[in-house]
Design a protein around this motif. Structure first.
Motif, PDB file in Angstrom:
ATOM      1  N   THR A 141       0.851  -1.191   0.000  1.00  0.00           N
ATOM      2  CA  THR A 141       0.000   0.000   0.000  1.00  0.00           C
ATOM      3  C   THR A 141       0.887   1.240   0.000  1.00  0.00           C
ATOM      4  N   LYS A 142       0.401   2.327  -0.552  1.00  0.00           N
ATOM      5  CA  LYS A 142       1.173   3.575  -0.556  1.00  0.00           C
ATOM      6  C   LYS A 142       1.115   4.268   0.797  1.00  0.00           C
ATOM      7  N   TYR A 143       0.266   3.745   1.693  1.00  0.00           N
ATOM      8  CA  TYR A 143       0.153   4.315   3.042  1.00  0.00           C
ATOM      9  C   TYR A 143       0.894   3.436   4.040  1.00  0.00           C
ATOM     10  N   ILE A 165      -9.072   1.354   5.770  1.00  0.00           N
ATOM     11  CA  ILE A 165      -8.601   2.041   6.975  1.00  0.00           C
ATOM     12  C   ILE A 165      -7.083   2.000   6.860  1.00  0.00           C
ATOM     13  N   HIS A 166      -6.436   3.162   6.807  1.00  0.00           N
ATOM     14  CA  HIS A 166      -4.988   3.157   6.557  1.00  0.00           C
ATOM     15  C   HIS A 166      -4.278   4.208   7.408  1.00  0.00           C
ATOM     16  N   GLY A 167      -2.979   4.189   7.341  1.00  0.00           N
ATOM     17  CA  GLY A 167      -2.150   5.111   8.112  1.00  0.00           C
ATOM     18  C   GLY A 167      -1.919   6.428   7.400  1.00  0.00           C
ATOM     19  N   ASP A 168      -0.889   7.151   7.865  1.00  0.00           N
ATOM     20  CA  ASP A 168      -0.522   8.477   7.326  1.00  0.00           C
ATOM     21  C   ASP A 168      -1.546   9.549   7.663  1.00  0.00           C
ATOM     22  N   TRP A 190      -9.121  14.484   4.223  1.00  0.00           N
ATOM     23  CA  TRP A 190      -8.341  14.584   2.988  1.00  0.00           C
ATOM     24  C   TRP A 190      -8.378  13.341   2.101  1.00  0.00           C
ATOM     25  N   THR A 191      -8.915  12.248   2.606  1.00  0.00           N
ATOM     26  CA  THR A 191      -8.842  11.002   1.840  1.00  0.00           C
ATOM     27  C   THR A 191      -9.859  11.000   0.701  1.00  0.00           C
ATOM     28  N   ASP A 192      -9.771   9.966  -0.122  1.00  0.00           N
ATOM     29  CA  ASP A 192     -10.744   9.810  -1.212  1.00  0.00           C
ATOM     30  C   ASP A 192     -11.994   9.068  -0.740  1.00  0.00           C
ATOM     31  N   GLY A 193     -12.120   8.886   0.562  1.00  0.00           N
ATOM     32  CA  GLY A 193     -13.262   8.172   1.137  1.00  0.00           C
ATOM     33  C   GLY A 193     -12.832   7.164   2.178  1.00  0.00           C
ATOM     34  N   CYS A 194     -11.517   7.020   2.335  1.00  0.00           N
ATOM     35  CA  CYS A 194     -10.985   6.069   3.323  1.00  0.00           C
ATOM     36  C   CYS A 194     -11.008   6.668   4.725  1.00  0.00           C
ATOM     37  N   SER A 215       1.102   5.186  14.463  1.00  0.00           N
ATOM     38  CA  SER A 215       1.232   4.372  15.677  1.00  0.00           C
ATOM     39  C   SER A 215      -0.090   3.713  16.044  1.00  0.00           C
ATOM     40  N   GLU A 216      -1.193   4.406  15.806  1.00  0.00           N
ATOM     41  CA  GLU A 216      -2.514   3.827  16.102  1.00  0.00           C
ATOM     42  C   GLU A 216      -2.925   2.827  15.027  1.00  0.00           C
ATOM     43  N   MET A 217      -2.499   3.106  13.783  1.00  0.00           N
ATOM     44  CA  MET A 217      -2.760   2.142  12.708  1.00  0.00           C
ATOM     45  C   MET A 217      -2.046   0.824  12.984  1.00  0.00           C
ATOM     46  N   ASP A 218      -0.875   0.906  13.608  1.00  0.00           N
ATOM     47  CA  ASP A 218      -0.149  -0.317  13.974  1.00  0.00           C
ATOM     48  C   ASP A 218      -0.985  -1.187  14.916  1.00  0.00           C
ATOM     49  N   VAL A 219      -1.666  -0.556  15.875  1.00  0.00           N
ATOM     50  CA  VAL A 219      -2.486  -1.302  16.831  1.00  0.00           C
ATOM     51  C   VAL A 219      -3.666  -1.956  16.118  1.00  0.00           C
TER      52      VAL A 219
END
Length: 380
Positions: A291-293, A331-334, A341-345, A351-355
């Protein structure tokens, strides 16, 4: 005794006669002057001065602004007194009549005093009214911040809100300077913009929350399934910008989330930058290399319900004929940018995405709703 010759006696007698005549003439002249002065018409200078002072007091109390009608009448009556005084002064002195001057001056003084009194009361009342109005509009401005700071209102509405706030600040400055007339004008303009914008936004928000009964069913089902299966589930609350992780029906984690900028309502088609709403599941876990994120959880959007709604939208004309259904919702990071700002994500900080990435697996429920709380619970 003193002896006078006949000639001296005649001269003395003549002198006394002349003296008495002069004395008589002098007395007559004095009497005439007295009578002339006594019956010369006296201009009402004192009354005119009292009227002038009353007008000055009315002006000092800003009656020209806050008791305008009475003040203008008093000023007009004073001007009439002065005009009549000048006209009488141009007449022969004994033909002058200052009665109208006196009458105009009395009326002017009376109305000026009334104007001053009313103005004082009006200023006091206006001070209270404007203070309350400023407080009310500041409360509305605060509610706009609280409820709509991250709500995608139209640019026109935000423009009106910005202009309304600027006018409110101008009104507050004028109010502090006791320039109540200017403050009242600016407040009227600010009220029109701020109250109008708030009503439009509230109506839009209330309409959006009409879907809450459906959201509530999805939430209850997701938590109940998590409790029954002793499993993890993810719930995204779009209005509060929260991503919540449940385990066995209990909320374990709660993170801030960023969405698509057009997040209000369900996702309709590709490119609308809306975050979808519904019951979904994780279909893939994507590591950094895929993924790019910073990591991502791909969900099964569009599901069967989304496809059917899309088909109906194209069929009834609410969507363009050439519209395409969206996909690749994750659901992604960054995250952590502070804006949608996302395209709908749904974006989280790394750090929270890691969890979330660690606890999630393929099949983990992902429920996305407008809000976990109803409109009344949030705003009443």
């Amino acid at each position: 005794g003193v002896f006078f010759t006949p000639f001296q006696y005649m001269r003395l007698k003549r002198a006394w006669r002349i003296t008495f005549r002069i004395a008589g003439l002098t007395a007559a002249l004095a009497l005439a002057v007295f009578l002339l002065v006594r019956f010369v018409p006296e201009p009402p200078a004192e009354k005119v001065e009292l009227a002038r002072l009353a007008l000055s007091e009315a002006t000092a109390n800003r009656a020209d602004t806050y008791s305008r009608k009475l003040y203008r009448e008093a000023r007009s009556l004073y001007d009439s007194a002065m005009i009549n005084w000048q006209a009488e002064n141009e007449r022969f002195i004994y033909f002058r009549d200052y009665a109208r001057v006196s009458e105009f001056a009395d009326q002017s003084a009376r109305k000026a005093r009334q104007a001053a009194k009313i103005s004082k009361n009006n200023v006091t009342d206006l001070n209270i009214y404007l203070g309350q109005k400023i407080e009310k509009l500041n409360n509305i401005s605060g509610l706009i911040n609280k409820r709509f700071s991250a709500y995608p209102l139209s640019p026109e509405v935000w423009k009106d809100i910005s202009k309304g706030r600027m006018l409110l600040k101008e009104a507050e400055v004028s109010y502090k300077k006791s320039d109540y007339a200017h403050s009242r004008t600016k407040l009227a303009e600010a009220d029109l913009l701020l109250s109008g914008s708030y009503e439009k936004a509230s109506s839009h928000l209330s309409e959006y929350f009409s879907s809450y009964p459906q959201w509530k069913k999805w939430i209850d089902k997701t938590i109940a399934d998590s409790r029954r299966n002793n499993s993890y589930a993810i719930i995204v609350d779009k209005y509060s910008r929260k991503c919540m992780i449940y385990h066995a029906g209990v909320r374990k984690y709660e993170y801030n989330a960023e969405l698509g900028p057009n997040w209000v309502g369900d996702k309709k088609m590709k490119g609308d930058k809306a975050t979808p709403e519904g019951l979904y599941r994780v279909t893939k876990k994507l590591g950094n290399s895929r993924t790019k994120y910073h990591k991502a959880l791909l969900i099964d959007y569009p599901n069967a319900t989304d496809r059917e709604e899309f088909r109906q939208g194209v069929a009834n004309g609410s969507l363009p004929k050439n519209a395409k259904i969206g996909s690749l919702i994750e659901i992604h990071g960054d995250g952590g940018r502070g804006v949608d700002w996302t395209d709908g994500c749904v974006a989280l900080i790394n750090s929270e995405m890691d969890v979330v990435y660690k606890i999630a697996s393929e099949g983990t429920p992902v429920t996305i709703v407008g809000s976990m709380l109803g409109y009344d619970q949030l705003f009443e």
